[in-house]
Design a protein around this motif. Structure first.
Motif, PDB file in Angstrom:
ATOM      1  N   TRP A   1      24.327 -24.368  22.722  1.00  0.00           N
ATOM      2  CA  TRP A   1      24.145 -23.551  23.919  1.00  0.00           C
ATOM      3  C   TRP A   1      22.888 -22.696  23.854  1.00  0.00           C
ATOM      4  O   TRP A   1      22.344 -22.295  24.880  1.00  0.00           O
ATOM      5  N   GLN A   2      22.405 -22.381  22.642  1.00  0.00           N
ATOM      6  CA  GLN A   2      21.282 -21.460  22.502  1.00  0.00           C
ATOM      7  C   GLN A   2      20.022 -21.924  23.241  1.00  0.00           C
ATOM      8  O   GLN A   2      19.370 -21.092  23.909  1.00  0.00           O
ATOM      9  N   PRO A   3      19.633 -23.221  23.154  1.00  0.00           N
ATOM     10  CA  PRO A   3      18.417 -23.630  23.880  1.00  0.00           C
ATOM     11  C   PRO A   3      18.530 -23.432  25.387  1.00  0.00           C
ATOM     12  O   PRO A   3      17.546 -23.081  26.045  1.00  0.00           O
ATOM     13  N   VAL A   4      19.725 -23.642  25.941  1.00  0.00           N
ATOM     14  CA  VAL A   4      19.902 -23.458  27.379  1.00  0.00           C
ATOM     15  C   VAL A   4      19.767 -21.987  27.742  1.00  0.00           C
ATOM     16  O   VAL A   4      19.086 -21.619  28.706  1.00  0.00           O
ATOM     17  N   ALA A   5      20.413 -21.123  26.957  1.00  0.00           N
ATOM     18  CA  ALA A   5      20.335 -19.683  27.235  1.00  0.00           C
ATOM     19  C   ALA A   5      18.900 -19.179  27.101  1.00  0.00           C
ATOM     20  O   ALA A   5      18.426 -18.375  27.918  1.00  0.00           O
ATOM     21  N   GLU A   6      18.195 -19.649  26.085  1.00  0.00           N
ATOM     22  CA  GLU A   6      16.810 -19.203  25.894  1.00  0.00           C
ATOM     23  C   GLU A   6      15.916 -19.704  27.013  1.00  0.00           C
ATOM     24  O   GLU A   6      15.036 -18.973  27.492  1.00  0.00           O
ATOM     25  N   ARG A   7      16.149 -20.940  27.462  1.00  0.00           N
ATOM     26  CA  ARG A   7      15.337 -21.473  28.564  1.00  0.00           C
ATOM     27  C   ARG A   7      15.547 -20.655  29.835  1.00  0.00           C
ATOM     28  O   ARG A   7      14.587 -20.309  30.528  1.00  0.00           O
ATOM     29  N   VAL A   8      16.791 -20.321  30.131  1.00  0.00           N
ATOM     30  CA  VAL A   8      17.078 -19.501  31.312  1.00  0.00           C
ATOM     31  C   VAL A   8      16.393 -18.140  31.189  1.00  0.00           C
ATOM     32  O   VAL A   8      15.743 -17.657  32.125  1.00  0.00           O
ATOM     33  N   ALA A   9      16.533 -17.520  30.022  1.00  0.00           N
ATOM     34  CA  ALA A   9      15.984 -16.174  29.835  1.00  0.00           C
ATOM     35  C   ALA A   9      14.461 -16.157  29.941  1.00  0.00           C
ATOM     36  O   ALA A   9      13.879 -15.301  30.628  1.00  0.00           O
ATOM     37  N   ARG A  10      13.808 -17.073  29.265  1.00  0.00           N
ATOM     38  CA  ARG A  10      12.340 -17.070  29.277  1.00  0.00           C
ATOM     39  C   ARG A  10      11.794 -17.416  30.659  1.00  0.00           C
ATOM     40  O   ARG A  10      10.765 -16.880  31.084  1.00  0.00           O
ATOM     41  N   ASP A  11      12.468 -18.296  31.362  1.00  0.00           N
ATOM     42  CA  ASP A  11      12.032 -18.623  32.723  1.00  0.00           C
ATOM     43  C   ASP A  11      12.153 -17.405  33.630  1.00  0.00           C
ATOM     44  O   ASP A  11      11.229 -17.096  34.397  1.00  0.00           O
ATOM     45  N   LEU A  12      13.263 -16.688  33.530  1.00  0.00           N
ATOM     46  CA  LEU A  12      13.453 -15.494  34.357  1.00  0.00           C
ATOM     47  C   LEU A  12      12.429 -14.419  34.026  1.00  0.00           C
ATOM     48  O   LEU A  12      11.870 -13.772  34.915  1.00  0.00           O
ATOM     49  N   GLN A  13      12.187 -14.212  32.746  1.00  0.00           N
ATOM     50  CA  GLN A  13      11.231 -13.183  32.357  1.00  0.00           C
ATOM     51  C   GLN A  13       9.809 -13.539  32.783  1.00  0.00           C
ATOM     52  O   GLN A  13       9.010 -12.661  33.112  1.00  0.00           O
ATOM     53  N   ALA A  14       9.506 -14.834  32.815  1.00  0.00           N
ATOM     54  CA  ALA A  14       8.172 -15.259  33.259  1.00  0.00           C
ATOM     55  C   ALA A  14       7.999 -15.035  34.754  1.00  0.00           C
ATOM     56  O   ALA A  14       6.902 -14.725  35.223  1.00  0.00           O
TER      57      ALA A  14
ATOM     58  N   ARG B   1      15.309  -4.632  24.649  1.00  0.00           N
ATOM     59  CA  ARG B   1      15.034  -5.859  25.390  1.00  0.00           C
ATOM     60  C   ARG B   1      13.987  -6.763  24.732  1.00  0.00           C
ATOM     61  O   ARG B   1      13.322  -7.541  25.408  1.00  0.00           O
ATOM     62  N   ALA B   2      13.866  -6.676  23.434  1.00  0.00           N
ATOM     63  CA  ALA B   2      12.872  -7.507  22.763  1.00  0.00           C
ATOM     64  C   ALA B   2      13.311  -8.971  22.716  1.00  0.00           C
ATOM     65  O   ALA B   2      12.484  -9.879  22.770  1.00  0.00           O
ATOM     66  N   ARG B   3      14.609  -9.224  22.632  1.00  0.00           N
ATOM     67  CA  ARG B   3      15.108 -10.589  22.537  1.00  0.00           C
ATOM     68  C   ARG B   3      15.144 -11.231  23.926  1.00  0.00           C
ATOM     69  O   ARG B   3      15.325 -10.546  24.930  1.00  0.00           O
ATOM     70  N   PRO B   4      15.040 -12.577  23.999  1.00  0.00           N
ATOM     71  CA  PRO B   4      15.116 -13.244  25.300  1.00  0.00           C
ATOM     72  C   PRO B   4      16.516 -13.158  25.918  1.00  0.00           C
ATOM     73  O   PRO B   4      16.658 -13.028  27.124  1.00  0.00           O
ATOM     74  N   PHE B   5      17.548 -13.235  25.070  1.00  0.00           N
ATOM     75  CA  PHE B   5      18.911 -13.086  25.571  1.00  0.00           C
ATOM     76  C   PHE B   5      19.721 -12.325  24.532  1.00  0.00           C
ATOM     77  O   PHE B   5      19.306 -12.152  23.379  1.00  0.00           O
ATOM     78  N   HIS B   6      20.900 -11.855  24.933  1.00  0.00           N
ATOM     79  CA  HIS B   6      21.700 -10.985  24.081  1.00  0.00           C
ATOM     80  C   HIS B   6      23.140 -11.459  24.026  1.00  0.00           C
ATOM     81  O   HIS B   6      23.686 -11.953  25.027  1.00  0.00           O
ATOM     82  N   VAL B   7      23.755 -11.278  22.852  1.00  0.00           N
ATOM     83  CA  VAL B   7      25.170 -11.602  22.649  1.00  0.00           C
ATOM     84  C   VAL B   7      25.858 -10.361  22.092  1.00  0.00           C
ATOM     85  O   VAL B   7      25.201  -9.340  21.798  1.00  0.00           O
ATOM     86  N   ALA B   8      27.157 -10.451  21.893  1.00  0.00           N
ATOM     87  CA  ALA B   8      27.926  -9.272  21.480  1.00  0.00           C
ATOM     88  C   ALA B   8      27.452  -8.705  20.153  1.00  0.00           C
ATOM     89  O   ALA B   8      27.468  -7.479  19.945  1.00  0.00           O
ATOM     90  N   SER B   9      27.007  -9.566  19.240  1.00  0.00           N
ATOM     91  CA  SER B   9      26.560  -9.072  17.930  1.00  0.00           C
ATOM     92  C   SER B   9      25.272  -8.264  18.025  1.00  0.00           C
ATOM     93  O   SER B   9      24.895  -7.597  17.055  1.00  0.00           O
ATOM     94  N   ASP B  10      24.584  -8.296  19.144  1.00  0.00           N
ATOM     95  CA  ASP B  10      23.359  -7.513  19.331  1.00  0.00           C
ATOM     96  C   ASP B  10      23.646  -6.072  19.722  1.00  0.00           C
ATOM     97  O   ASP B  10      22.721  -5.248  19.802  1.00  0.00           O
ATOM     98  N   VAL B  11      24.886  -5.758  19.996  1.00  0.00           N
ATOM     99  CA  VAL B  11      25.241  -4.413  20.444  1.00  0.00           C
ATOM    100  C   VAL B  11      25.489  -3.537  19.220  1.00  0.00           C
ATOM    101  O   VAL B  11      26.498  -3.666  18.517  1.00  0.00           O
ATOM    102  N   GLY B  12      24.530  -2.645  18.921  1.00  0.00           N
ATOM    103  CA  GLY B  12      24.656  -1.694  17.820  1.00  0.00           C
ATOM    104  C   GLY B  12      24.826  -0.292  18.354  1.00  0.00           C
ATOM    105  O   GLY B  12      25.197  -0.077  19.519  1.00  0.00           O
ATOM    106  N   LEU B  13      24.501   0.700  17.507  1.00  0.00           N
ATOM    107  CA  LEU B  13      24.655   2.098  17.919  1.00  0.00           C
ATOM    108  C   LEU B  13      23.796   2.443  19.131  1.00  0.00           C
ATOM    109  O   LEU B  13      24.293   3.059  20.080  1.00  0.00           O
ATOM    110  N   PRO B  14      22.503   2.063  19.166  1.00  0.00           N
ATOM    111  CA  PRO B  14      21.709   2.413  20.358  1.00  0.00           C
ATOM    112  C   PRO B  14      22.278   1.812  21.632  1.00  0.00           C
ATOM    113  O   PRO B  14      22.297   2.472  22.679  1.00  0.00           O
ATOM    114  N   GLU B  15      22.747   0.567  21.537  1.00  0.00           N
ATOM    115  CA  GLU B  15      23.290  -0.095  22.734  1.00  0.00           C
ATOM    116  C   GLU B  15      24.616   0.541  23.155  1.00  0.00           C
ATOM    117  O   GLU B  15      24.898   0.705  24.348  1.00  0.00           O
TER     118      GLU B  15
END
Length: 528
Positions: free
Chosen positions: A364-377, A416-430
């Protein structure tokens, strides 16, 4: 319904006096009778137009079974409502060949054991037909006024289709050119009887130029156009009783199609996206009565569920301007071009949902990254793409979507440095960014840092930066001093000032932890 059927005629006293018996075609007694025609001609088809109830004594009927079959074929081909044969003059009993021929052509054959006056039959039935036609005209005027009123007040397509279903007492489905069921109005029929294997079933029914019965299931189909081009079609499914469609059904369908056509010209035409949004919201809040209902609705919109992994994505487009290309429309087009099956719709004004169907063995990761990078572009880096865990059951999508929403809520500008985010990306700042509107967090920041912030504001100093550097260096004074560009001696003096203002011991690990949480929360409150 305001039309006369063969069954209605058989209940009339002028017919019951002849002791009628249905010899063939009993399943077709619901056919509408447009007129009554008395004839003793051997080839009456040239005088008929369809829908007539033919009365005869059988005087001209041939004895040759082949010719008798040809007689029945003529009547069936022209579409008569039924054949009534009076015994006594030509026949003492109806010929078996006539019964067989009518049965094979599904033509109602009614045998009168006693003689009746055909003139009385025609007068009685014609009077009823004229009354029914007058009632149909009055009904048509009412339906026309109703749909005109709905159109003038800008009724949504869902209301137009549901109104037609309520008026007709039949389920209706509005679909697009690729046979996706955009709107389904149940009219009391369960979803399982309407949308099961919908795209496959729909493709077996051709689209006529105007409202007409089509396909093996006997659907009443009418095309829906937009600016002279076909957009889709409106389909009326038969009554649960199996009774045939009558003139009123056709009239209601045509009025609904006209209203839908006008709605596409004057309203918001993105009905496909509205349908996707509706299903996604229903999945997010699980408004379905059963798993089967949810599966049928998703599959009717072209999303395969069985044997696939389902990947929910939530896209926040926080700074998208109203004049920009809608994010949902852009995503739907890109995924369609890439051959990816997905539901794409708006969950709110600034949030778009996707439910992507993937082969179970695919990543699933390539699909999520493709969606994210296309949107950000296209839309910039302020777009946040959050991904929920992939699931194999549609009933598990609700929990996965909610997790993706929680992740999206937690991603602030600093994360927002990463192209997409999952639950494991949620730390104290988030986490603190998620809680930034909580008054308790705001009070905690003020209690821990209020005097320091006031000092910086009054003296034009920047002690907060020194504190942040010290905390991020885990109490290493040399590293912190280097980061802020100060000598160790000058930095030590700032630390003493900080300890005095904050009334704390910066050498204490627990107290440094409290301050680190407070500084991180302050950044979340400031949207950093």
């Amino acid at each position: 319904m305001p039309f006369i059927t063969v069954a209605d005629v058989l209940r009339l006293s002028v017919i019951t006096a002849g002791l009628p018996r249905v010899a063939a075609g009993g399943e077709q007694l619901g056919r509408a009778v447009r007129w009554v025609h008395v004839t003793e001609l051997l080839d009456p088809a040239s005088f008929l137009e369809g829908g007539e109830l033919v009365l005869t004594t059988g005087m001209p009927h041939p004895s040759d079974p082949t010719q008798l079959r040809g007689y029945v074929d003529q009547l069936a081909d022209v579409g008569v409502a039924g054949l009534v044969v009076e015994l006594g003059r030509r026949y003492q009993q109806v010929p078996p060949e006539l019964v067989t021929a009518c049965r094979e052509r599904e033509l109602p054959l009614i045998v009168l054991a006693r003689g009746v006056r055909f003139i009385e039959v025609t007068q009685t039935v014609h009077a009823l037909i004229l009354d029914a036609q007058g009632e149909l005209l009055r009904r048509a005027q009412h339906v026309h006024e109703l749909f005109t009123s709905l159109t003038l007040r800008g009724a949504e397509p869902e209301e137009l289709v549901q109104t037609a279903a309520d008026l007709a007492g039949c389920p209706l489905v509005l679909e697009n050119l690729i046979h996706h069921a955009i709107i389904c109005a149940h009219a009391g029929r369960p979803d399982g009887q309407i949308l099961e294997a919908w795209p496959r079933r729909s493709r077996t029914a051709t689209t006529p130029d105007r409202a007409a019965v089509s396909g093996p299931e006997g659907w009443l189909v009418a095309p829906v156009e937009e600016r002279g081009s076909r957009w889709g079609r409106l389909i009326m499914l038969p009554l649960a009783s199996g009774a045939p469609f009558g003139p009123e059904h056709t009239m209601i369908l045509e009025q609904a199609v006209t209203a839908l056509t006008l709605a596409r010209l004057t309203g918001r035409p993105m009905w496909d996206r509205r349908a996707h949004s509706s299903v996604l919201l229903d999945l997010l809040h699980w408004r379905y009565r059963s798993r089967t209902e949810a599966r049928l609705r998703a599959e009717a919109l072209g999303l395969p569920t069985t044997g696939h992994r389902l990947l929910p994505l939530v896209v926040d487009h926080v700074t998208a301007a109203p004049g920009d290309t809608p994010v949902a429309d852009h995503l739907a087009g890109e995924l369609h071009t890439a051959g990816v099956k997905a539901l794409v719709g708006n969950l709110s004004e600034r949030r778009t949902g996707l439910l992507i169907a993937l082969a179970r063995a695919s990543a699933w990761q390539p699909v999520a990254e493709r969606v994210a990078r296309d949107l950000q572009a296209v839309f910039g880096t302020d777009v946040v793409v959050a991904v929920g865990p992939s699931v194999t059951e549609l009933s598990e999508v609700t929990g996965s979507f909610r997790e993706a929403e929680q992740v999206a809520d937690a991603i602030g500008p600093a994360s927002r440095a990463r192209p997409f985010h999952v639950a494991s990306d949620v730390g104290l700042p988030e986490l603190l960014y998620t809680l930034r509107d909580d008054v308790r967090v705001q009070k905690y920041v003020e209690h821990q840092l209020g005097r320091l912030l006031q000092h910086d504001a009054c003296h034009g100093s920047d002690l907060l930066t020194s504190l942040r550097a010290y905390l991020e260096a885990a109490g290493n004074k040399s590293i912190a001093a280097k980061r802020v560009g100060l000598s160790r001696q000058a930095f030590y003096q700032r630390l003493h000032t900080l300890e005095r203002l904050l009334a704390t011991d910066l050498e204490s690990g627990p107290q440094r932890t409290q301050l680190h949480v407070a500084v991180t929360a302050l950044e979340a409150l400031r949207g950093l």
